[in-house]
Design a protein around this motif. Sequence first.
Motif, PDB file in Angstrom:
ATOM      1  N   ILE A  85       0.896  -1.314   0.025  1.00 27.22           N
ATOM      2  CA  ILE A  85      -0.171  -0.179  -0.018  1.00 27.22           C
ATOM      3  C   ILE A  85       0.883   1.361   0.028  1.00 27.22           C
ATOM      4  N   CYS A  86       2.162   1.179   0.283  1.00 25.86           N
ATOM      5  CA  CYS A  86       2.973   2.303   0.307  1.00 25.86           C
ATOM      6  C   CYS A  86       3.718   2.514  -0.968  1.00 25.86           C
TER       7      CYS A  86
ATOM      8  N   GLU B  48       3.995   3.752  -4.637  1.00 28.30           N
ATOM      9  CA  GLU B  48       3.340   4.589  -5.377  1.00 28.30           C
ATOM     10  C   GLU B  48       3.059   4.056  -6.918  1.00 28.30           C
TER      11      GLU B  48
ATOM     12  N   LEU C 173      -1.372   2.249  -5.185  1.00 28.77           N
ATOM     13  CA  LEU C 173      -2.046   3.614  -4.949  1.00 28.77           C
ATOM     14  C   LEU C 173      -3.553   3.000  -4.803  1.00 28.77           C
TER      15      LEU C 173
ATOM     16  N   ARG D 100      -5.189   2.383  -1.404  1.00 27.77           N
ATOM     17  CA  ARG D 100      -5.560   3.428  -0.585  1.00 27.77           C
ATOM     18  C   ARG D 100      -6.900   3.902  -0.738  1.00 27.77           C
ATOM     19  N   GLU D 101      -7.420   3.579  -1.966  1.00 25.26           N
ATOM     20  CA  GLU D 101      -8.926   3.867  -2.098  1.00 25.26           C
ATOM     21  C   GLU D 101      -9.837   2.496  -1.738  1.00 25.26           C
TER      22      GLU D 101
ATOM     23  N   ILE E 110      -9.220   0.373   0.620  1.00 23.57           N
ATOM     24  CA  ILE E 110      -9.074  -0.118   1.855  1.00 23.57           C
ATOM     25  C   ILE E 110     -10.106   0.457   2.777  1.00 23.57           C
ATOM     26  N   ARG E 111     -10.407   1.591   2.161  1.00 29.56           N
ATOM     27  CA  ARG E 111     -11.902   2.202   2.854  1.00 29.56           C
ATOM     28  C   ARG E 111     -12.912   1.469   3.053  1.00 29.56           C
TER      29      ARG E 111
ATOM     30  N   THR F  51       0.336   4.549   6.937  1.00 33.75           N
ATOM     31  CA  THR F  51      -0.224   4.483   5.803  1.00 33.75           C
ATOM     32  C   THR F  51      -1.699   4.211   5.670  1.00 33.75           C
ATOM     33  N   VAL F  52      -2.013   3.175   6.461  1.00 29.03           N
ATOM     34  CA  VAL F  52      -3.610   2.674   6.454  1.00 29.03           C
ATOM     35  C   VAL F  52      -4.185   3.732   7.139  1.00 29.03           C
TER      36      VAL F  52
ATOM     37  N   ALA G 231      -5.128   6.542   4.676  1.00 28.25           N
ATOM     38  CA  ALA G 231      -5.684   6.256   3.811  1.00 28.25           C
ATOM     39  C   ALA G 231      -7.269   6.256   4.336  1.00 28.25           C
TER      40      ALA G 231
END
Length: 263
Positions: free
Chosen positions: A180-181, A183, A187, A190-191, A193-194, A235-236, A239
Amino acid sequence: MSLVDIGVNLTHAAFDADRQQVIDQAIAAGVRTMILTGTTVEGSQEAQRLASQYVGTLYSTAGVHPHDVRHCDQKTIFRLQELAAQPGVVAIGECGLDFNRDYSPRPEQEQWFEAQLQLACELKLPLFLHERDAHQRFMEILKPYRNQLSAAVVHCFTGNGEELKTYLDWDLHIGITGWICDERRGLHLRELIRLIPLNRLMLETDAPYLTPRTLRPKPKGGRNEPAFLPHVLQTVAGAIARPAEEVAQATTATAKRFFKLSN
């Protein structure tokens, strides 16, 4: 904070020179529980032996990774069953399908994935799963066993939104690594995971692999360590716009519940 690294390859040769120091640094960083990944019968035995020296801190899994199932024989499942009865072994796996590299023939991957599914059902142990570029076939094999399984986690999830939705609909847990880190290729996580409820989310390093690319300073030699799990946590948390302490508490509780850890 107290974190659980649900997937660390601590028996890897990369740690031979300083394994004790790596464990100490992880604990000092708040990673007080680590699940050592078994990827072969011999590797699973080695992981269990190491974990037995750190009762309450280290645990292990017992399984054969799809890359290595080409070496399985008629004794494999029996040996895994024996190992699973040992103290500190908390899951079957790492098992599954990997059609990305095909280090083992696909029919053999499917055969031994199903055999390990059956073992997990028989022993009522959770599953530590690997899936890469094999989602449809993976789900087809898993489907007849899902209701018999106590629990299962898709380790190192890197897939797309449709795949994530299927996993969540099937009540699977999701493991997130330092991918997840990245780039270049992480990336989208990061969307996505919500969408993962905190009671289904767990964190892992997959050390010595998947060193977070945003980690500063960069570790010497590029080796990942369980001590870097707080960086994945940050990072999590960023996000999903939640405090890191909240995410730490939730993912730790989820991991302890999943693996039935008492500490």
